[in-house]
Design a protein around this motif. Sequence first.
Motif, mmCIF file in Angstrom:
data_model
loop_
_atom_site.group_PDB
_atom_site.id
_atom_site.type_symbol
_atom_site.label_atom_id
_atom_site.label_comp_id
_atom_site.label_asym_id
_atom_site.label_seq_id
_atom_site.Cartn_x
_atom_site.Cartn_y
_atom_site.Cartn_z
ATOM 1 N N THR A 196 0.914 -1.079 -0.088
ATOM 2 C CA THR A 196 -0.019 -0.150 0.089
ATOM 3 C C THR A 196 0.921 1.261 0.163
ATOM 4 O OG1 THR A 196 -0.167 0.338 2.267
ATOM 5 C CG2 THR A 196 -1.615 -1.255 1.314
ATOM 6 N N VAL A 197 0.219 2.323 -0.479
ATOM 7 C CA VAL A 197 0.791 3.565 -0.090
ATOM 8 C C VAL A 197 -0.293 4.371 0.657
ATOM 9 C CG1 VAL A 197 1.565 5.827 -1.241
ATOM 10 C CG2 VAL A 197 2.077 3.720 -2.464
ATOM 11 N N VAL A 198 0.466 4.758 1.769
ATOM 12 C CA VAL A 198 -0.515 5.535 2.952
ATOM 13 C C VAL A 198 -0.246 7.145 2.538
ATOM 14 C CG1 VAL A 198 -0.937 5.772 5.334
ATOM 15 C CG2 VAL A 198 -0.163 3.623 4.574
ATOM 16 N N THR A 199 -1.231 7.986 2.545
ATOM 17 C CA THR A 199 -1.113 9.245 2.184
ATOM 18 C C THR A 199 -1.987 10.022 3.217
ATOM 19 O OG1 THR A 199 -3.150 9.042 0.713
ATOM 20 C CG2 THR A 199 -0.886 8.771 -0.360
ATOM 21 N N ALA A 200 -1.648 11.445 3.209
ATOM 22 C CA ALA A 200 -2.342 12.508 4.236
ATOM 23 C C ALA A 200 -1.937 13.739 3.450
ATOM 24 C CB ALA A 200 -1.942 12.278 5.529
ATOM 25 N N GLN A 201 -2.290 14.876 4.229
ATOM 26 C CA GLN A 201 -1.980 16.323 3.983
ATOM 27 C C GLN A 201 -1.175 16.863 5.251
ATOM 28 O OE1 GLN A 201 -5.326 18.606 3.106
ATOM 29 N NE2 GLN A 201 -5.120 18.410 0.914
ATOM 30 N N ASP A 202 -0.125 17.545 5.004
ATOM 31 C CA ASP A 202 0.497 18.023 6.126
ATOM 32 C C ASP A 202 -0.100 19.212 6.806
ATOM 33 O OD1 ASP A 202 1.210 20.147 4.454
ATOM 34 O OD2 ASP A 202 3.559 19.350 4.333
ATOM 35 N N ALA A 203 0.150 20.033 7.482
ATOM 36 C CA ALA A 203 -0.298 21.226 8.111
ATOM 37 C C ALA A 203 -0.594 22.364 7.015
ATOM 38 C CB ALA A 203 0.468 21.772 9.563
ATOM 39 N N ASP A 204 0.180 22.286 5.893
ATOM 40 C CA ASP A 204 0.280 23.437 4.988
ATOM 41 C C ASP A 204 -0.542 22.834 3.853
ATOM 42 O OD1 ASP A 204 1.745 25.046 6.623
ATOM 43 O OD2 ASP A 204 3.645 24.064 5.957
ATOM 44 N N GLY A 205 -1.160 21.631 3.727
ATOM 45 C CA GLY A 205 -1.976 21.227 2.836
ATOM 46 C C GLY A 205 -1.118 20.488 1.699
ATOM 47 N N ARG A 206 0.023 19.942 2.089
ATOM 48 C CA ARG A 206 0.965 19.558 0.830
ATOM 49 C C ARG A 206 0.587 17.956 1.172
ATOM 50 N NH1 ARG A 206 6.203 22.963 2.503
ATOM 51 N NH2 ARG A 206 5.644 21.739 4.465
ATOM 52 N N PRO A 207 0.579 17.268 0.144
ATOM 53 C CA PRO A 207 0.304 15.675 -0.020
ATOM 54 C C PRO A 207 1.943 14.932 0.711
ATOM 55 C CG PRO A 207 1.102 16.531 -2.048
ATOM 56 C CD PRO A 207 0.897 17.655 -1.282
ATOM 57 N N THR B 83 3.748 14.046 11.061
ATOM 58 C CA THR B 83 2.555 14.505 10.335
ATOM 59 C C THR B 83 1.542 13.373 10.306
ATOM 60 O OG1 THR B 83 4.024 15.594 8.530
ATOM 61 C CG2 THR B 83 1.673 15.328 7.789
ATOM 62 N N MET B 84 1.897 12.342 10.108
ATOM 63 C CA MET B 84 0.874 11.423 10.210
ATOM 64 C C MET B 84 -0.005 11.060 11.670
ATOM 65 S SD MET B 84 0.641 10.074 7.102
ATOM 66 C CE MET B 84 -0.517 8.793 7.813
ATOM 67 N N THR B 85 0.891 11.225 12.696
ATOM 68 C CA THR B 85 0.314 10.973 14.233
ATOM 69 C C THR B 85 -0.619 12.376 14.323
ATOM 70 O OG1 THR B 85 2.198 11.715 15.151
ATOM 71 C CG2 THR B 85 2.040 9.421 14.879
ATOM 72 N N GLY B 86 -0.196 13.483 13.725
ATOM 73 C CA GLY B 86 -0.979 14.601 13.948
ATOM 74 C C GLY B 86 -2.189 14.932 13.056
ATOM 75 N N ALA B 87 -2.103 14.055 11.953
ATOM 76 C CA ALA B 87 -3.274 14.100 10.967
ATOM 77 C C ALA B 87 -4.612 13.689 11.503
ATOM 78 C CB ALA B 87 -2.883 13.622 9.522
ATOM 79 N N LYS B 88 -5.775 14.234 10.939
ATOM 80 C CA LYS B 88 -7.172 13.816 11.347
ATOM 81 C C LYS B 88 -7.508 12.820 10.199
ATOM 82 C CE LYS B 88 -8.282 18.424 13.710
ATOM 83 N NZ LYS B 88 -9.183 19.495 13.701
ATOM 84 N N HIS B 89 -6.990 12.727 9.079
ATOM 85 C CA HIS B 89 -7.327 11.770 8.060
ATOM 86 C C HIS B 89 -5.964 11.285 7.249
ATOM 87 C CE1 HIS B 89 -11.373 14.274 8.480
ATOM 88 N NE2 HIS B 89 -11.842 13.022 8.076
ATOM 89 N N ALA C 210 -7.249 14.649 -4.880
ATOM 90 C CA ALA C 210 -7.757 14.556 -3.512
ATOM 91 C C ALA C 210 -9.007 13.965 -3.041
ATOM 92 C CB ALA C 210 -7.540 16.058 -3.156
ATOM 93 N N GLY C 211 -9.190 13.312 -2.362
ATOM 94 C CA GLY C 211 -10.419 12.591 -1.736
ATOM 95 C C GLY C 211 -11.125 13.522 -1.049
ATOM 96 N N CYS D 86 -7.047 13.850 1.397
ATOM 97 C CA CYS D 86 -6.036 12.635 1.464
ATOM 98 C C CYS D 86 -5.738 12.440 -0.294
ATOM 99 C CB CYS D 86 -6.436 11.608 2.117
ATOM 100 S SG CYS D 86 -6.793 11.809 3.979
ATOM 101 N N PRO D 87 -4.365 12.355 -0.321
ATOM 102 C CA PRO D 87 -4.155 11.748 -2.029
ATOM 103 C C PRO D 87 -4.507 10.538 -2.407
ATOM 104 C CG PRO D 87 -2.408 13.043 -0.833
ATOM 105 C CD PRO D 87 -3.248 12.566 0.164
#
Length: 311
Positions: A23-34, A65-71, A103-104, A108-109
């Motif tokens: 898998t590739v796990v994805t999210a956005q950082d605090a600045d909205g970057r993937p 980033t991942m542990t702080g992400a809401k999604h 973006a979902g 999230c990417p």
Amino acid sequence: MTLQLADPRALRDAFGAFATGVTVVTAQDADGRPIGFTANSFTSVSLDPPLLLVCLAKTSRNYATMTGAKHFAVNVLSEGQKDVSNTFARPVEDRFAAVEWQAGAAGCPILGNVSAWFECATEKLVEAGDHVILMGRIEAFENSGLNGLGYARGGYFTPILASKAVSAAAEGNIELGAVLERHSEVLLIGDDVFSLPTCDGKDGSPADILRDYLEELTGLSVTIGFLYSVYEGKSDGKQHIVYRAFASEGEPRNGRFLKPDTLAKTHFKTSSTADIVARFAVESQLGNFGVYFGDETVGTVRSVPTKAAQP
């Protein structure tokens, strides 16, 4: 090997015997970057409520980033996406520039052409030794129906490719062979003229038949890996199916383990055996294995990268 005697690498190799998807796990950082990383430690947890989990190393550069992400999203790669896996497993500056994505609903990417994807709200973080478990509540998902990419013992595999090759070869007189390896050495049979261990194919699973033969031949425990060569032997009229295989510790009852890169002047029973051993010596050095399709003299190697899938 007891746990007290196990070193981390040996334990990791033992974990690697379990075949997984990629898998590739994805999210956005605090600045909205993937952001995204390759992971094979993904598991479904519950249907009601819909939960899944993925494990993340605390040493990962994505940890904060991942542990702080809401999604976050989990993209299950399809069998043609080995390059995508490698891109997200390496320290590439802009990983997303090399892939198709959108973006979902939660931002999230979502990667294109994956087998399935899941966009999740972060449900819980669980401390787990040198990793953290990210548990997600699934809010959206899609299943494309594409076959997934497999991963085991440090290498990728595509189940459809393997089954097609075996089916094609099964139409002829089959000889099964193995590159039986241990600690970068290969088991060879003979004294002055060497050959790989081989047996006749018959009704049943080729992998099971070959494993039983190798265990009887060597007296060792053997695990069959993935296809290494499928070729027509014009001189003997046989279809040859050669697998990579892995042997346990101990002195073999027959044959001996030798380093393949020291065998350049060795005499082999057939030219095809010499070619297989020579190719294995090179690919072992590069850490990039392939599957050969053809006959004794002409064929192609389909690359199977073996970069470990790491977060």
